[in-house]
Scaffold this active site. Structure first.
Site, short mmCIF file in Angstrom:
data_model
loop_
_atom_site.label_atom_id
_atom_site.label_comp_id
_atom_site.label_asym_id
_atom_site.label_seq_id
_atom_site.Cartn_x
_atom_site.Cartn_y
_atom_site.Cartn_z
N HIS A 188 38.61 -1.43 7.49
CA HIS A 188 38.30 -0.80 9.02
C HIS A 188 37.87 -1.68 10.05
CE1 HIS A 188 35.94 2.28 12.08
NE2 HIS A 188 37.17 3.53 11.00
N CYS A 226 42.30 2.29 12.88
CA CYS A 226 41.11 3.43 13.66
C CYS A 226 41.56 3.14 15.15
CB CYS A 226 39.65 2.71 13.34
SG CYS A 226 38.92 3.67 14.06
N HIS A 253 43.00 6.38 11.23
CA HIS A 253 41.73 7.14 11.39
C HIS A 253 42.29 7.22 12.87
CE1 HIS A 253 37.87 5.96 8.91
NE2 HIS A 253 39.46 6.43 8.45
N ASP A 298 39.86 11.51 13.01
CA ASP A 298 37.81 11.35 13.08
C ASP A 298 37.35 11.75 14.66
OD1 ASP A 298 36.87 8.60 12.19
OD2 ASP A 298 37.61 7.09 13.22
N HIS A 299 36.08 11.56 13.97
CA HIS A 299 35.25 11.52 15.19
C HIS A 299 35.14 12.81 16.33
CE1 HIS A 299 32.47 7.44 14.25
NE2 HIS A 299 33.67 7.85 13.41
N TYR A 312 30.34 14.21 13.12
CA TYR A 312 31.67 14.97 12.15
C TYR A 312 31.52 15.61 12.08
CZ TYR A 312 32.40 9.85 10.76
OH TYR A 312 33.33 8.39 10.81
MN LIG Z 1 37.64 5.51 11.78
#
Ligand SMILES: [Mn+2]
Length: 337
Positions: A188, A226, A253, A298-299, A312
């Protein structure tokens, strides 16, 4: 999660595991069964954390690499074939505000370098934990703060080059096992993708990612694309990165960020118009390079009064995945495939 249209699996983790622990088969099996009981598949692990001895390259690293190898074998035995991990000393991700209120009343995480520049690293722990609202924030646990001074000592003299050498040493030992066990690794990127507090960071940009995949040339040594982490640096051209390292993207991501100033950004909703990244161009690049691995939203923001771990929440990520699928369907159909 099963009620989100098109969802077929999740990536999970064992929250009770410390970096360096062996993940036992029965523990992995329990996680897998709990997910399958909900009608979903366990598609990968995020993350199996790397012990600091491996990252700092101390004398105990071989012992912890042996443990990691055992975990790889145990995951394979449970039919799990993807591991996301990161190789960052002391600080994994960092943000300065976990509940920044947007104009519409939703909340975002914000990173502001100007705030970080005014702080000592140990103050960062207090800043983050004071905003956690009781949620466990990986990498920012109380016990890590207690070990902080020891960690700083451990990483003394670990330059970017040294950190990279330690990653290479780790990969050279594990990747042959990954090949044999059919378990793909996906490193990552740094979040944010630049140096903070003077600690070395080696997963910031295209140069870094290429150096990593070339260090051990195997499809099992891959990356997590990501978009929000790499995309926080406007110098990172995500479409170019995807085209350059496409065949080594083992996990994606998918998220957006909005630039607020020099080295200041927030995590926005996924839609291109809500942030600074062109999510259509990113999805198209992934389709163009033939990516067919695991992708997840993601997020995102905290919306509709949800009480969730910052970044999250379920609701905004559910919207994100639906948007992702819309982009994907349109791109595939436009290609006539
Ligand atoms: Mn990520």
């Amino acid at each position: 999660m099963r009620q989100i249209p098109g969802m077929n699996g999740i990536v999970g983790t064992l929250l009770n595991k410390l970096p360096g622990d062996v993940w036992e088969v029965n523990e992995i099996q329990d996680l897998k069964e709990s997910i399958e009981a909900g009608g979903l598949e366990l598609l990968g692990i995020e993350s199996v954390a790397i012990h600091d001895a491996i990252k700092a390259g101390t004398a105990e690293r071989d012992h912890y690499i042996d443990n990691y190898i055992q975990t790889i074998k145990n995951l394979s035995a449970c039919d799990v074939h993807l591991i996301c991990y990161s190789f960052k000393p002391i600080f994994g991700w960092a943000k300065t505000t976990l509940f920044y209120e947007n104009e519409d009343g939703s909340f975002s995480l914000v990173y502001d370098q100007a705030v970080v520049d005014e702080m000592e690293p140990s103050e960062m722990f207090k800043l983050i934990s004071s905003q956690s609202k009781g949620f466990q924030l990986s990498g920012w646990e109380e016990e890590r703060l207690n070990k902080f001074n020891g960690l700083v000592e451990m990483y003394e003299g670990v330059t970017e080059e040294k950190l990279f050498d330690n990653l290479k040493y780790f990969l050279e030992r594990i990747i042959p096992v990954c090949e044999e066990m059919d378990v793909k690794m996906a490193i990552h990127p740094d979040d944010p993708p630049w140096e903070i507090f003077g600690f070395p960071r080696i997963t910031k940009n295209l140069f870094d990612l290429k150096r990593i995949i070339e260090a051990v040339d195997s499809p099992y040594n891959g990356i997590t694309m990501c978009t929000g982490s790499l995309g926080a640096d406007p110098n990172n051209d995500l479409v170019e990165i995807i085209h350059e390292v496409g065949d080594r993207i083992n996990f994606v991501h998918f998220r957006n960020v909005g630039f607020m100033g020099e080295r200041k950004f927030k995590e926005t909703a996924h839609l291109s118009t809500e942030g600074s990244l062109d999510m259509y161009a990113i999805m198209k690049a992934l389709v163009d390079v033939g990516f067919d691995g695991v992708i997840r939203p993601d997020h995102g923001r905290t919306v509709w009064g949800e009480v969730a771990r910052p970044g999250y929440g379920l609701y905004d990520r559910a919207m994100g995945i639906t948007y992702m699928q819309g982009l994907h369907e349109a791109i595939i159909k436009a290609k006539g495939e």
